[in-house]
Design a protein around this motif. Structure first.
Motif, PDB file in Angstrom:
ATOM      1  N   LEU A 121      96.640  44.270  78.286  1.00  0.00           N
ATOM      2  CA  LEU A 121      95.427  43.862  78.998  1.00  0.00           C
ATOM      3  C   LEU A 121      94.218  43.973  78.085  1.00  0.00           C
ATOM      4  O   LEU A 121      93.376  43.055  78.027  1.00  0.00           O
ATOM      5  N   VAL A 151      91.344  41.665  79.554  1.00  0.00           N
ATOM      6  CA  VAL A 151      91.382  42.015  80.980  1.00  0.00           C
ATOM      7  C   VAL A 151      90.939  43.466  81.122  1.00  0.00           C
ATOM      8  O   VAL A 151      91.452  44.340  80.423  1.00  0.00           O
ATOM      9  N   SER A 205      90.558  47.248  81.654  1.00  0.00           N
ATOM     10  CA  SER A 205      91.648  48.222  81.735  1.00  0.00           C
ATOM     11  C   SER A 205      91.122  49.629  81.521  1.00  0.00           C
ATOM     12  O   SER A 205      89.963  49.837  81.155  1.00  0.00           O
ATOM     13  N   TYR A 245      92.162  39.323  89.783  1.00  0.00           N
ATOM     14  CA  TYR A 245      92.469  40.275  88.717  1.00  0.00           C
ATOM     15  C   TYR A 245      93.965  40.310  88.417  1.00  0.00           C
ATOM     16  O   TYR A 245      94.374  40.320  87.248  1.00  0.00           O
ATOM     17  N   THR A 291      96.212  39.631  85.081  1.00  0.00           N
ATOM     18  CA  THR A 291      97.120  40.675  84.605  1.00  0.00           C
ATOM     19  C   THR A 291      98.514  40.117  84.338  1.00  0.00           C
ATOM     20  O   THR A 291      99.137  40.416  83.310  1.00  0.00           O
ATOM     21  N   CYS A 312     102.540  45.101  91.194  1.00  0.00           N
ATOM     22  CA  CYS A 312     101.403  45.713  90.493  1.00  0.00           C
ATOM     23  C   CYS A 312     100.739  46.763  91.372  1.00  0.00           C
ATOM     24  O   CYS A 312     100.560  46.556  92.578  1.00  0.00           O
ATOM     25  N   VAL A 316      97.171  48.658  91.590  1.00  0.00           N
ATOM     26  CA  VAL A 316      95.811  48.416  91.107  1.00  0.00           C
ATOM     27  C   VAL A 316      94.846  49.356  91.810  1.00  0.00           C
ATOM     28  O   VAL A 316      94.957  49.587  93.020  1.00  0.00           O
ATOM     29  N   LEU A 342      94.249  47.956  86.423  1.00  0.00           N
ATOM     30  CA  LEU A 342      95.687  48.119  86.577  1.00  0.00           C
ATOM     31  C   LEU A 342      96.099  49.566  86.355  1.00  0.00           C
ATOM     32  O   LEU A 342      95.692  50.196  85.377  1.00  0.00           O
ATOM     33  N   CYS A 362     102.497  48.026  86.230  1.00  0.00           N
ATOM     34  CA  CYS A 362     103.112  46.835  86.811  1.00  0.00           C
ATOM     35  C   CYS A 362     104.584  46.804  86.452  1.00  0.00           C
ATOM     36  O   CYS A 362     104.964  47.121  85.317  1.00  0.00           O
TER      37      CYS A 362
END
Length: 418
Positions: free
Chosen positions: A118, A123, A125, A252, A256, A269, A271, A280, A283
């Protein structure tokens, strides 16, 4: 009668929720083969009668296993649970089947690598550090100034080996307790990750993907729990589509899934919705582990299981089907995590008859059997059962939930009383 066609579905470690895959495919007229990565199977394992063949990697080499599978016309290779993800990717790489790139498997299995994936793709994280060295872990923790952190094996699953740590001594104790131990996936713990403890609302998001196109099948928000414990939610509520929280977390999770290289198949996932947005936790590239899919079907007309099967059998209809399902009606569904406040050896079978008074009770499963040791519930790994309460009436859900807890306490007391 003998048949031959491209109709064989290979399921790797079809335990836990993965045990539902083979019957679903068989019901559509397909044949299934089971592959296990280990001789040690789950108590909630597969039924050998659901399969036309059962192979074990421990009884043969990888090349021998591939040769055996190439004798069949394989349509799909699917992990049944977390421990099957790596082998399923490896096998799929040798067949012309929908798959996730085996070169990026570590991002979908290793708890450190998935968060790194990520970060590398932009993304949002959490902060983290992984090492096989206790001294390196302690040094990073001291320099991080994070205070309370989550300590876990990088190749673990569920809550096994996951510890909330607030000091060097906590980390030392967690390392000593778990280093060299074989975890629930059959992997020996050698590497651990320290991650910042996220604060906010925890959500569980289930999805199915087809050639990089994703569909969120169901989303849950955790309720209750203890501040000083991990995974102690009392229950989870089904999040309705077209709500602000669903749409925010959905965006989101779609990013991911792309970052983790999940292009085909189911994913689960976890979250945390923090003040800074979704982050996250981890996952898994497989079905949701603790799920009674029939209850979800009753609530919204489909589940992650049914969409997974439909996608394998008819991938060309994936987008059309996903768009249609988004408009379907949803009822309120409460996923109750059962809890025992007592510990001891089970001397009586559970009596579920008193729960018949609950009009909203849709499904219920209790795991302990006579002779089992029932531990006092303190995390997700030790939950003794699950139940689903279904109703469009929120007051009825809450009323039955309160009564459910009363009946549950009496039931577990009877299990242990001679």
């Amino acid at each position: 009668m003998q048949t031959r066609g491209k109709n064989v579905i290979v399921i790797v470690n079809g335990w836990y929720s993965g045990r539902y895959l083979a019957p679903a495919f068989v019901g559509h007229g397909y044949e299934c083969i089971h592959v296990s990565s280990t001789e040690k199977t789950s108590r909630f394992g597969y039924n050998p009668l659901d399969y036309i063949a059962n192979f074990s990697l421990e009884r043969s080499s990888l090349s021998e296993l591939l040769a055996r599978l190439h004798a069949y016309s394989v349509k799909a290779i699917i992990p049944g649970c977390e421990s099957g993800v790596v082998l399923a990717d490896l096998l799929s790489d040798n067949f012309a089947v929908p798959r996730n790139d085996a070169a990026t498997t570590s991002a979908r299995r290793n708890k450190f690598q998935m968060i790194e994936a990520l970060r590398k793709t932009g993304v949002p994280s959490m902060r983290q550090f992984a090492s096989q060295s206790l001294s390196d872990l302690l040094t990073w923790y001291s320099e991080s100034e994070l205070g309370t952190v989550i300590f876990k094996p990088t190749m673990g699953a569920r809550s096994d080996g996951v510890v909330l740590c607030s000091s060097n001594n906590d980390i030392i104790a967690a390392f000593s307790e778990n280093h060299g131990k074989t975890n629930v996936t059959g992997v020996v713990n050698t590497e651990f990750v320290i991650q910042e403890r996220l604060q906010g609302e925890e959500l569980m998001v289930n999805s199915v993907s087809c050639e990089g196109d994703h569909f969120i099948t169901d989303m849950w928000i955790g309720v209750g729990g203890l501040e000083d414990r991990i995974s102690t939610d009392e229950y989870a509520e089904l999040v309705m589509r077209r709500t602000e929280i669903f749409e925010k977390v959905e965006r989101y999770v779609l990013d991911t899934l792309d970052a983790l290289g999940i292009r085909n198949g189911a994913a689960h996932c976890e979250v945390m919705l923090t003040v800074n947005g979704p982050r996250l936790i981890e996952c898994g590239a497989r079905l949701s582990g603790a799920q009674l899919f029939a209850a979800v079907e009753e609530a919204q007309g489909y589940s992650q299981l049914s969409v997974t099967v439909e996608t394998v059998l008819n991938p060309r209809q994936f987008r059309w089907r996903a768009n249609a399902l988004r408009a379907s009606r949803q009822e309120g569904l409460r996923f109750v995590y059962m809890c025992s406040n007592r510990a001891g050896h089970v001397v009586n079978n559970p009596d579920l008859s008193p729960f018949a008074e609950l009009a909203t009770l849709e499904r219920m499963i209790v795991f302990p059997e006579i002779g089992d040791y029932l531990p006092k519930t303190h995390d997700s790994a030790g939950r003794p059962g699950y139940a689903f309460l279904l109703s469009s009436d929120n007051q009825a859900l809450e009323r039955d939930y309160v009564r459910f807890r009363e009946l549950e306490s009496k039931m577990f007391q009877r299990l242990l009383d001679a």
